[in-house]
Design an enzyme around this catalytic site. Structure first.
Site, short mmCIF file in Angstrom:
data_model
loop_
_atom_site.label_atom_id
_atom_site.label_comp_id
_atom_site.label_asym_id
_atom_site.label_seq_id
_atom_site.Cartn_x
_atom_site.Cartn_y
_atom_site.Cartn_z
N ARG A 113 46.39 29.08 50.33
CA ARG A 113 46.58 29.77 48.89
C ARG A 113 47.95 29.40 48.63
NH1 ARG A 113 48.00 36.49 48.55
NH2 ARG A 113 49.62 35.43 48.68
N TYR A 167 55.39 38.47 42.50
CA TYR A 167 55.02 39.22 43.81
C TYR A 167 54.02 38.43 44.32
CZ TYR A 167 52.23 41.75 46.67
OH TYR A 167 50.67 42.59 47.74
N ASP A 175 45.48 33.66 43.73
CA ASP A 175 45.24 35.38 43.68
C ASP A 175 46.32 35.45 42.06
OD1 ASP A 175 45.33 38.19 44.28
OD2 ASP A 175 46.02 38.25 45.84
N HIS A 184 45.63 38.83 41.88
CA HIS A 184 46.64 40.02 41.87
C HIS A 184 46.33 41.32 40.51
CE1 HIS A 184 48.71 38.88 45.69
NE2 HIS A 184 49.42 37.81 44.45
N GLU A 189 40.92 35.03 43.20
CA GLU A 189 41.03 36.00 43.64
C GLU A 189 41.68 37.05 43.14
OE1 GLU A 189 43.46 38.40 47.95
OE2 GLU A 189 43.27 36.37 47.79
N GLU A 221 40.05 43.70 48.50
CA GLU A 221 40.83 44.17 49.28
C GLU A 221 42.02 45.69 48.70
OE1 GLU A 221 45.64 42.66 48.04
OE2 GLU A 221 44.33 40.70 48.24
N ARG A 244 36.37 41.16 49.99
CA ARG A 244 37.97 40.60 50.40
C ARG A 244 38.24 42.22 50.85
NH1 ARG A 244 41.04 38.30 52.01
NH2 ARG A 244 42.50 38.45 50.86
N GLU A 279 41.41 35.86 55.93
CA GLU A 279 43.46 35.68 54.96
C GLU A 279 44.17 35.73 56.97
OE1 GLU A 279 46.37 38.04 52.41
OE2 GLU A 279 44.36 38.50 52.99
N TRP A 330 47.43 46.53 36.58
CA TRP A 330 46.74 45.86 37.48
C TRP A 330 46.06 46.56 39.18
CZ3 TRP A 330 50.05 42.96 41.69
CH2 TRP A 330 51.02 43.83 41.90
#
Length: 405
Positions: free
Chosen positions: A147, A159, A213, A215, A239, A265, A286, A342, A405
């Site tokens: 990743r 982040y 990702d 995010h 992602e 996630e 995820r 992951e 987000w």
């Protein structure tokens, strides 16, 4: 075999973890992970004050019945706190059942479907040269999929990008009593990220699986644009490109890019997926065993996903304890529709408290062959690492607005 105790242990060896240890009248114990990053004490209270008193005297072998009892009996269903608590109970009971059977958990789930589970590692850098160095280091650790996250020119901390000056772990967790507030500029990010992947592909070639990702930082239109811009670099997936609470957002993204999509996630129930599976709006699910409701719930989610051609990609950051990670590897080994796992290496302090026996070699994770999950928990060592408040950062747009987000 009856449950005689359910003890909740909160400890902070490198990261904060909430662990449930269930004991039975036949001397068997099982472990469950109830960690909810930044809200650990809420789950600990839920377990101690509301769940543990309900478990005493119950048959430890009635896993499905106990899951439904805790889920439906509370009246207030779902939610991250409730589902993390149920996950801990469920995983601990599977640990006990597999120990009683004298076999590793994956054997109770139908046996192995593969000889190893492909894992991906995390590379990041504040600029492109740092990113390339980080990808190189991750490959040297044995990973065969990476990743890739990158800083954005003109912004400070981002982040998901390790900042040595701030002491961040690669996952970007803040070890401070309040979350950092980071400035974010989506337009600058969208201009920069394709250049990052262009450089990575030029350096490492076309065969290395690359993941990224987002995010949840993009609107559907922005996510569609990024997915389209990244098609030339053949990502394994993009992602969390946009918040997925609204399935119509993924319909828009899916309609404008062939880049594979991964999401889930932050979900805590199979019901969160709904149209994302039935309309094949994503390619990878995820969720974490720890947050979706345990082994029982994860197996049901992945079986439903398989019907719709969606593969597994169980969440595995450093705030999933080795107990939750072990459960994931057993599921990875057993399910037919495995995609990728992951894998974030835990700190040495974490491994003083938790002693897992799953392995990582040649880019692949393999489950323990010991009965149960294959994780020991040192209560005395846990006591040496008290809980300290820690949070993930908050993003603000360049005008100071908290980013949605």
């Amino acid at each position: 075999m009856k449950i005689i105790a359910a003890d909740t242990i909160v400890t902070g060896p490198g990261r904060n973890f909430v662990t449930l240890r269930i004991s039975t009248d036949e001397g068997l114990t099982g472990l469950g992970d109830a960690t909810l990053n930044g809200r650990e004490l809420a789950v600990a209270s839920y377990l101690r004050d509301h769940v543990a008193p309900l478990l005493a005297g119950r048959d430890a072998g009635r896993i499905e019945d106990t899951w439904q009892y805790l889920y439906r009996g509370a009246y207030w269903r779902r939610g991250p706190v409730t589902m993390a608590a149920i996950a801990a109970v469920d995983t601990a009971l599977w640990d006990i059942k597999a120990k009683a059977a004298g076999m590793p958990l994956y054997q109770l789930l139908g046996g192995a479907s593969r000889t190893g589970a492909l894992a991906y590692g995390h590379a990041s850098g504040r600029d492109i040269p740092e990113v390339l160095d980080s990808v190189r280091a991750v490959r040297e650790q044995g990973f065969r999929a990476v990743r890739v996250q990158a800083g954005v020119p003109g912004l400070g901390a981002v982040y998901g990008v390790a900042d040595p000056a701030r002491g961040d772990a690669p996952a970007g967790a803040s070890g401070h009593p309040r979350p950092f507030e980071e400035t974010w500029d989506t337009a600058a990010y969208l201009r920069h990220i394709p250049r990052v992947f262009e450089a990575v592909r030029a350096e490492f070639g076309p065969e290395l699986p690359l993941l990224h990702d987002g995010h949840h930082r993009m609107t559907p239109v922005q996510a569609a644009r990024l997915g389209k811009d990244l098609e030339a670099y053949d990502l394994f997936w993009l992602e969390d490109a946009t918040p997925a609470e609204d399935p119509s957002a993924l319909r828009l993204v899916r309609g404008h890019t062939t880049t594979p999509l991964a999401i889930g996630e932050v979900f805590n129930s199979v019901h969160d997926y709904g149209p994302l599976l039935t309309e094949r709006l994503i390619d990878y699910a995820r969720s974490a065993v720890t947050h979706i409701g345990g082994v029982t719930a994860m197996r049901k989610l992945l079986d439903l996903a398989a019907v719709h051609g969606v593969k597994s990609a169980i969440h595995g950051p450093a705030d999933i304890s080795p107990v939750g990670m072990a459960a994931a590897v057993h599921l990875d080994t057993a399910v037919h529709n495995f995609g990728i796992q992951e894998y974030t290496r835990h700190a040495k302090e974490t491994l003083e408290v938790f002693r897992p026996s799953h392995t990582f070699t040649d880019g692949m994770l393999r489950p323990s062959e010991l009965p149960g999950l294959g994780v020991d928990f040192d209560v005395e060592a846990a006591g040496r690492y008290p809980y300290e408040p820690a949070y993930l950062p908050v993003n603000r747009l360049i005008d100071g607005t908290v980013h949605d987000w």
